[in-house]
Scaffold this active site. Structure first.
Site, PDB file in Angstrom:
ATOM      1  N   ARG A  94      -4.455   1.716  -2.153  1.00 49.34           N
ATOM      2  CA  ARG A  94      -4.759   2.592  -1.456  1.00 49.34           C
ATOM      3  C   ARG A  94      -3.891   2.708  -0.070  1.00 49.34           C
ATOM      4  O   ARG A  94      -3.597   1.631   0.270  1.00 49.34           O
ATOM      5  CB  ARG A  94      -6.229   2.344  -0.777  1.00 49.34           C
ATOM      6  CG  ARG A  94      -7.078   2.639  -1.867  1.00 49.34           C
ATOM      7  CD  ARG A  94      -8.570   2.541  -1.495  1.00 49.34           C
ATOM      8  NE  ARG A  94      -9.532   2.411  -2.702  1.00 49.34           N
ATOM      9  CZ  ARG A  94      -9.526   3.665  -3.462  1.00 49.34           C
ATOM     10  NH1 ARG A  94      -9.496   4.752  -2.641  1.00 49.34           N
ATOM     11  NH2 ARG A  94     -10.292   3.766  -4.435  1.00 49.34           N
ATOM     12  N   GLY A 131      -5.012 -10.027  -8.743  1.00 49.38           N
ATOM     13  CA  GLY A 131      -5.247 -10.881  -7.534  1.00 49.38           C
ATOM     14  C   GLY A 131      -4.112 -12.177  -7.395  1.00 49.38           C
ATOM     15  O   GLY A 131      -4.487 -13.424  -6.785  1.00 49.38           O
ATOM     16  N   SER A 132      -3.021 -12.165  -8.325  1.00 49.02           N
ATOM     17  CA  SER A 132      -2.270 -13.459  -8.348  1.00 49.02           C
ATOM     18  C   SER A 132      -1.455 -13.786  -6.827  1.00 49.02           C
ATOM     19  O   SER A 132      -1.346 -14.805  -6.501  1.00 49.02           O
ATOM     20  CB  SER A 132      -1.277 -13.268  -9.499  1.00 49.02           C
ATOM     21  OG  SER A 132      -0.158 -12.356  -8.919  1.00 49.02           O
ATOM     22  N   HIS A 149       5.435  -5.532  -1.804  1.00 51.79           N
ATOM     23  CA  HIS A 149       5.792  -4.514  -2.721  1.00 51.79           C
ATOM     24  C   HIS A 149       7.088  -5.067  -3.444  1.00 51.79           C
ATOM     25  O   HIS A 149       7.959  -5.739  -3.314  1.00 51.79           O
ATOM     26  CB  HIS A 149       6.323  -3.325  -2.058  1.00 51.79           C
ATOM     27  CG  HIS A 149       6.564  -2.167  -2.729  1.00 51.79           C
ATOM     28  ND1 HIS A 149       5.738  -1.086  -3.185  1.00 51.79           N
ATOM     29  CD2 HIS A 149       7.710  -1.707  -3.224  1.00 51.79           C
ATOM     30  CE1 HIS A 149       6.216  -0.626  -4.024  1.00 51.79           C
ATOM     31  NE2 HIS A 149       7.572  -0.499  -4.037  1.00 51.79           N
ATOM     32  N   LYS A 154     -13.181   8.744   3.622  1.00 54.27           N
ATOM     33  CA  LYS A 154     -12.269   7.496   3.583  1.00 54.27           C
ATOM     34  C   LYS A 154     -12.744   6.751   5.080  1.00 54.27           C
ATOM     35  O   LYS A 154     -12.529   5.645   5.314  1.00 54.27           O
ATOM     36  CB  LYS A 154     -10.970   8.083   3.605  1.00 54.27           C
ATOM     37  CG  LYS A 154     -10.004   7.058   3.865  1.00 54.27           C
ATOM     38  CD  LYS A 154      -8.587   7.286   3.665  1.00 54.27           C
ATOM     39  CE  LYS A 154      -7.674   6.266   3.777  1.00 54.27           C
ATOM     40  NZ  LYS A 154      -6.405   6.480   2.981  1.00 54.27           N
TER      41      LYS A 154
HETATM   42  C1  GRF Z   1       2.312  -7.169  -6.991  1.00 54.37           C
HETATM   43  O1  GRF Z   1       3.446  -6.829  -7.633  1.00 54.37           O
HETATM   44  C2  GRF Z   1       2.496  -6.613  -5.667  1.00 54.37           C
HETATM   45  O2  GRF Z   1       3.724  -6.570  -5.240  1.00 54.37           O
HETATM   46  C3  GRF Z   1       2.084  -5.156  -5.766  1.00 54.37           C
HETATM   47  O3  GRF Z   1       0.998  -5.161  -6.637  1.00 54.37           O
HETATM   48  C4  GRF Z   1       1.093  -6.146  -7.526  1.00 54.37           C
HETATM   49  C5  GRF Z   1      -0.197  -6.997  -7.315  1.00 54.37           C
HETATM   50  O4  GRF Z   1      -0.250  -8.102  -8.362  1.00 54.37           O
HETATM   51  N1  GRF Z   1       1.937  -4.485  -4.520  1.00 54.37           N
HETATM   52  P1  GRF Z   1      -1.309  -9.116  -8.161  1.00 54.37           P
HETATM   53  O5  GRF Z   1      -2.707  -8.578  -8.208  1.00 54.37           O
HETATM   54  O6  GRF Z   1      -1.299  -9.769  -6.731  1.00 54.37           O
HETATM   55  O7  GRF Z   1      -1.209 -10.034  -9.188  1.00 54.37           O
END
Ligand code: GRF
Length: 200
Positions: free
Chosen positions: A103, A24-25, A121, A77
């Site tokens: 997902r 969740g960063s 991403h 789903k």
């Molecule tokens: C990030 O690198 C994002 O780009 C990818 O998953 C990771 C999630 O990291 N989709 P965080 O949970 O937000 O720390």
């Protein structure tokens, strides 16, 4: 479904839900940007599909309401996504930001939020979609971050913004990953701000 906190619906700002499965960063970066005023939005809800996701603890510290909806509790789903949709509607959510949500989003959620659902991403899409994008792009010497609108495919929606992340010769993967996440944390609030402001 487990509700962790109740929601405050007084704000006039656009209401955003963040979906996360892990640490969740990026959720935290969005919430902090909103709380400090660099993002004109109310990060009003965190939705997790994993009840032990680190993101939930971050939400509690930041005072953001969160829910955990375990897909294993739903027969299909569609039923899983319908449960989430009811909560989004109840919370008057206008935008959805996927941030490490592991997902594919189905039509039940996609149709109501088409054009208002974004994803981040960790590669320069269309290169390295899907899992393990960071080590794969690191090995190929081609790092970067993409923010895009969500469609029914895996990391295939229209690209809103991209930023390359240099791979320093001899640098370990972990150091590259740390720099890449810093780029994500700066870029995601900016792009969401542009989308909400009608600038993308
Ligand atoms: C990030 O690198 C994002 O780009 C990818 O998953 C990771 C999630 O990291 N989709 P965080 O949970 O937000 O720390």
């Amino acid at each position: 479904m487990r509700s962790v906190q109740s929601s405050n619906q007084d704000s006039a700002l656009p209401r955003v839900a963040v979906f996360a499965s892990g640490s969740g960063s990026n959720f935290e970066a969005l919430a902090r940007a909103a709380q400090t005023g660099s993002l004109d939005a109310d990060i009003a809800l965190l939705v997790c599909d994993k009840c032990d996701a680190g993101a939930i603890g971050r939400a509690q510290k930041l005072g953001v309401p969160s829910i955990c909806v375990d897909p294993a509790d739903s027969p299909t789903k569609e039923a899983y996504e319908q449960q989430i949709l009811w909560t989004l509607e109840e919370s008057q959510i206008q935008y959805v930001a996927l941030a490490g949500y592991m997902r594919l989003v189905g039509p039940t959620l996609l149709q109501p939020y088409e054009g208002r659902m974004v994803n981040i991403h960790p590669s320069l899409l269309p290169a390295f979609p899907g899992l393990n994008a960071i080590p794969r792009s690191f090995e190929a010497g081609e790092g970067g971050v993409t923010v895009h609108l969500v469609d029914s495919g895996m990391d295939t929606g229209p690209i809103l913004a991209q930023q390359p992340v240099e791979i320093v010769p001899g640098e370990p993967l972990e150091a590259f990953e740390t720099r890449l996440h810093s780029v994500e944390h700066a870029l995601y609030p900016q792009v969401l701000q542009q989308l909400i402001g009608g600038l993308t």
